[in-house]
Design an enzyme around this catalytic site. Structure first.
Site, short mmCIF file in Angstrom:
data_model
loop_
_atom_site.label_atom_id
_atom_site.label_comp_id
_atom_site.label_asym_id
_atom_site.label_seq_id
_atom_site.Cartn_x
_atom_site.Cartn_y
_atom_site.Cartn_z
CG ASN A 243 -1.87 -1.04 0.75
OD1 ASN A 243 -2.20 -1.29 -0.04
ND2 ASN A 243 -2.45 -1.53 2.59
CD GLU A 324 -6.57 -5.21 0.51
OE1 GLU A 324 -5.95 -4.94 0.73
OE2 GLU A 324 -7.79 -6.48 0.91
CG ASP A 398 -6.16 -11.55 2.85
OD1 ASP A 398 -4.60 -11.70 2.93
OD2 ASP A 398 -6.39 -10.63 3.29
CD GLU A 426 -3.68 -9.59 7.53
OE1 GLU A 426 -3.11 -9.41 6.79
OE2 GLU A 426 -4.43 -8.86 7.21
C1 GCV Z 1 -0.49 -4.54 2.49
C2 GCV Z 1 -5.44 -7.80 3.24
C3 GCV Z 1 -4.15 -7.17 4.46
C4 GCV Z 1 -3.56 -6.12 4.31
C5 GCV Z 1 -3.00 -6.35 3.08
C6 GCV Z 1 -3.85 -6.78 1.49
C7 GCV Z 1 -2.09 -6.68 0.53
O1 GCV Z 1 -6.07 -7.38 2.74
O2 GCV Z 1 -5.21 -7.59 4.86
O3 GCV Z 1 -3.20 -4.86 5.01
O4 GCV Z 1 -2.01 -5.50 2.52
O5 GCV Z 1 -4.22 -7.86 2.40
O6 GCV Z 1 -2.02 -8.91 0.86
O7 GCV Z 1 -2.14 -6.24 -0.45
#
Ligand code: GCV
Length: 738
Positions: A243, A324, A398, A426
């Site tokens: 991101n 996203e 994910d 995560e």
């Molecule tokens: C970096 C998931 C995580 C996000 C992450 C995303 C990705 O949605 O919750 O924090 O963003 O994966 O891999 O791009």
């Protein structure tokens, strides 16, 4: 908003004053930084404590009487320093520097072209591969010489660390003949680190990259980081979050990146950056980021020229686009293919790589999220530029505790795929839970995709051998932060270690990696090694069972993903809601991905599609991933689905209790601070495992209307209680996602 903890007084807090506060004071004073081991464990698996076994110590001392090496250049200097320091510490005596390669009890270290001819003639050097090495003992009568050689410095570096590991793990050196080379080209950490030093999904403190003080101040930790990675064979790092922030591509930041790249270079690590697709607008002053616009194309080309003028060995870009909320080519009606190829063209003249992420799903696409990446990217197979790699997460959703493999593995034949694993936890209890991830990685890598008949394992896709790709790779989302022990949970180090070793050779086994890590980090006591190994290997199944057994997935609470939230159904995007994934109703539970449902099974090769799609052959651990079943469905055991679910949750809780008891059996054999730290964390994990079971079973009971099965401890609280829990400051969360 109610703010309550699930536990009236967290164990963590209760136990703080006695043991941990004095330790914290020491940490604050910086006194533990250089101390090996202990609760700090800053030294990771690079502890070189004196060899304990007297017979081996004697043999090693004899073998390493001296070293013949003439270090040339920065990488060879690192090798020299590591070998002299490591051997000196392991043997309790420093090997002498010998001026000639003759004599006995000598270690010879040189690239193959620099070895004396009489040594060369005794070795099969044509078997050496790029980045690989040979460690071989040459015996002539009573004289022994050990040779460490490679085609290039990088191979020597990897060989030096392997040699030290042989001693750390107390392996015999007599007759050693070890030829090895990495199976993948790119062995890479991905940091989801932001320029303000927050870390998305990071649970081990702040980012280790101090952008504010770079490039003037080079934190010694950068070299320690590089060294740890090199010791595993990791050869690439992406230092910024996917991101992405375009600022990192501006001139002042590129000076900082250059300084970091300079630290990594002697350790054989190439630096990559994430590229924000809209950077031409945000920092370039253009009105568009359309990948077909000539001004945009020129902007990226000149940006690449600027970067390579500063960092000639710059690795390239990693891009998260149209995912996203991130900008991408689709904002301009262009495709992922057009976006990726444009950036690849900018990098190609400099030998740079473009790694495009396949993690895409759209709220405007009503089809099953698990199918979307495959549908999006498969049609482009064969059309990407030669320097493009597609980075694919291990599963189609994910990083869940358990997922079937992503259907793109094996299906995408003409494009090199990089495996993306998550090392940070995560969805696995953050850095509080002990979960040995190499077990998960192994399960994924050993899965047979059947795309080229039997034996088409994911490991063979990832190492490029299935389709003959020379570009190949594995990426791990780092679990590293500014915590003194790097990873928060001390056993998180084992995940970093295991990832690095598997990236080198995706065919390695989790059990062997657990043992290597324990021996090099904690010592070689046989009982301790066996006990911790078992505990590590059991830990992955435990977390699956207490969080999401039988193929359930994404039951996490909103945004932070800490703790259960199976009831969440009010988020703006349907596929962000747990209710989307479990589909619980009075009729049953589970996501129908067979032909009567989303037909996601059809994205797998026929043998797998049949296996998953057929209730008789679908492995129990994927049952509710692929099937929607009534609560009274009869499992193979004869139990109803409802009872089996409750008992699996219970099994998960019992496993953590067992793991805790096993750990406690080691008291006295483990350094006290480490023992206590892990014990406290395991106590939290036990409480949280129970929380998961209780909250999920209470919630599902509102649909099943059935009593909890005999053998399942009844929940401690009401459903309303679990639903009331809020964690606004859970770590690792993007503020905008709260
Ligand atoms: C970096 C998931 C995580 C996000 C992450 C995303 C990705 O949605 O919750 O924090 O963003 O994966 O891999 O791009």
């Amino acid at each position: 908003m109610k703010l309550r903890s699930p536990f009236p007084c967290p164990l963590f807090v209760k136990r703080l004053p006695g043991r941990v506060l004095p330790l914290l004071a020491l940490l604050a004073a910086g006194m533990l930084r250089a101390q090996p081991g202990g609760a700090a464990s800053y030294d990771l698996w690079l502890r070189f404590d004196r060899v304990q076994n007297p017979a081996l110590l004697g043999a090693y001392r004899e073998a390493f009487g001296g070293i013949w090496m003439d270090p040339q250049g920065p990488t060879q200097q690192v090798i020299w320093d590591e070998l002299t320091r490591g051997l000196g510490s392991l043997l309790g005596q420093s090997p002498e520097k010998r001026p000639t390669p003759n004599g006995s009890n000598l270690l010879l270290v040189a690239t193959a072209d620099k070895l004396p001819p009489e040594v060369r003639s005794q070795l099969s050097l044509d078997q050496l591969r790029e980045e690989g090495f040979l460690i071989r003992q040459l015996q002539a009568g009573a004289n022994s010489r050990l040779v460490l050689t490679a085609l290039e410095d990088k191979g020597l570096l990897y060989g030096a660390y392997r040699l030290l590991r042989l001693l750390q793990t107390e392996r015999p050196i007599a007759g050693v003949n070890l030829l090895d080379a990495p199976k993948t080209a790119l062995r890479m950490l991905n940091h989801w680190d932001n320029l303000d030093r927050t870390v998305e999904r990071g649970y081990a403190g702040a980012s280790i990259w101090n952008w504010h003080t770079l490039p003037g101040y080079i934190d010694p930790r950068y070299a320690d980081y590089a060294r740890a990675n090199a010791s595993l064979g990791i050869n690439a790092t992406v230092v910024t979050n996917v991101n992405a922030n375009a600022l990192v591509l501006t001139a002042p930041y590129l000076e900082k990146v250059k300084a970091l790249a300079g630290v990594m270079r002697p350790y054989g690590i190439r630096l990559f950056l994430t590229a924000r697709f809209s950077a031409p607008i945000e920092i370039g002053g253009l009105a568009t980021a359309d990948p077909l616009d000539p001004a945009v194309i020129a902007w990226w080309q000149s940006k690449a020229d600027e970067i390579y003028a500063l960092i000639p060995d710059f690795g390239g870009f990693v891009v998260k686009a149209n995912s996203e909320g991130q900008p991408g080519p689709q904002n301009y009606g262009r495709s992922h293919l057009e976006g990726a190829n444009m950036l690849a063209d900018a990098l190609a003249p400099h030998g740079g790589l473009l790694i495009w992420r396949a993690f895409v799903y759209s709220e405007h696409d009503p089809t099953d999220r698990a199918k979307q990446a495959y549908s999006e990217f498969l049609p482009y197979d064969g059309q990407f530029r030669d320097n493009v790699l597609l980075q694919v997460k291990n599963g189609p959703i994910d990083f869940q505790p358990r997922e079937p493999v992503h259907p793109l593995f094996g299906a995408m034949k003409k494009t090199p795929l990089v495996m993306e694993f998550q090392i940070t936890k995560e969805y696995l209890g953050f850095a509080t839970h002990l979960v040995f991830l190499p077990k998960l990685f192994e399960e994924v890598l050993q899965t047979d995709t059947w795309q080229q008949g039997e034996g088409s394992t994911v490991a063979r896709v990832v190492d490029g051998s299935l389709y003959g790709h020379t570009l190949s790779g594995m990426a791990g989302v780092a679990n590293i932060g500014s915590d003194l022990n790097w990873t928060g949970h001390p056993f998180g180090q084992a995940d970093w270690y295991g990832f690095g070793r598997l990236a080198w050779d995706p065919g390695l086994k989790a059990g062997a990696l657990a043992e290597e890590w324990i021996r090099s980090t904690l010592g070689n006591d046989p009982e301790m090694v066996e006990t911790i190994k078992k505990l590590l290997l059991d830990s992955r199944e435990a977390v699956v069972n207490y969080m999401m057994p039988l193929g359930l997935h994404h039951l996490f609470d909103t945004g932070h993903h800490y703790g259960p939230g199976p009831w969440v159904g009010n988020l703006s995007r349907p596929e962000w809601n747990p209710v989307y994934y479990h589909q619980a109703s009075p009729e049953g539970v589970g996501f129908d991905r067979t032909p009567t449902g989303s037909n996601a099974v059809a994205q797998y090769a026929l043998p797998l599609a049949n296996k998953y799609g057929n209730l008789d052959s679908c492995p129990e651990e994927f049952l509710l991933w692929f099937h929607h079943l009534p609560w009274d469905y009869r499992m193979k055991s004869g139990a109803t689905l409802w009872d089996a679910l409750g008992l699996k949750y219970q099994e998960g809780v019992e496993s953590v209790r067992q793991i805790t008891a096993t750990w406690e059996s080691l008291q006295g054999k483990i350094e006290p601070e480490l023992y206590q730290q892990v014990q406290m964390l395991l106590n939290i994990q036990q409480e949280e495992a129970r929380w998961w079971k209780d909250a999920c079973m209470r919630y599902f009971q509102t649909f099943s209307k059935l009593p909890f099965p005999e053998g399942m401890e009844p929940p401690q609280h009401s459903l309303e209680y679990y639903q009331s829990l809020k964690f606004p400051y859970a770590p690792g969360t993007r503020p905008s996602w709260n």
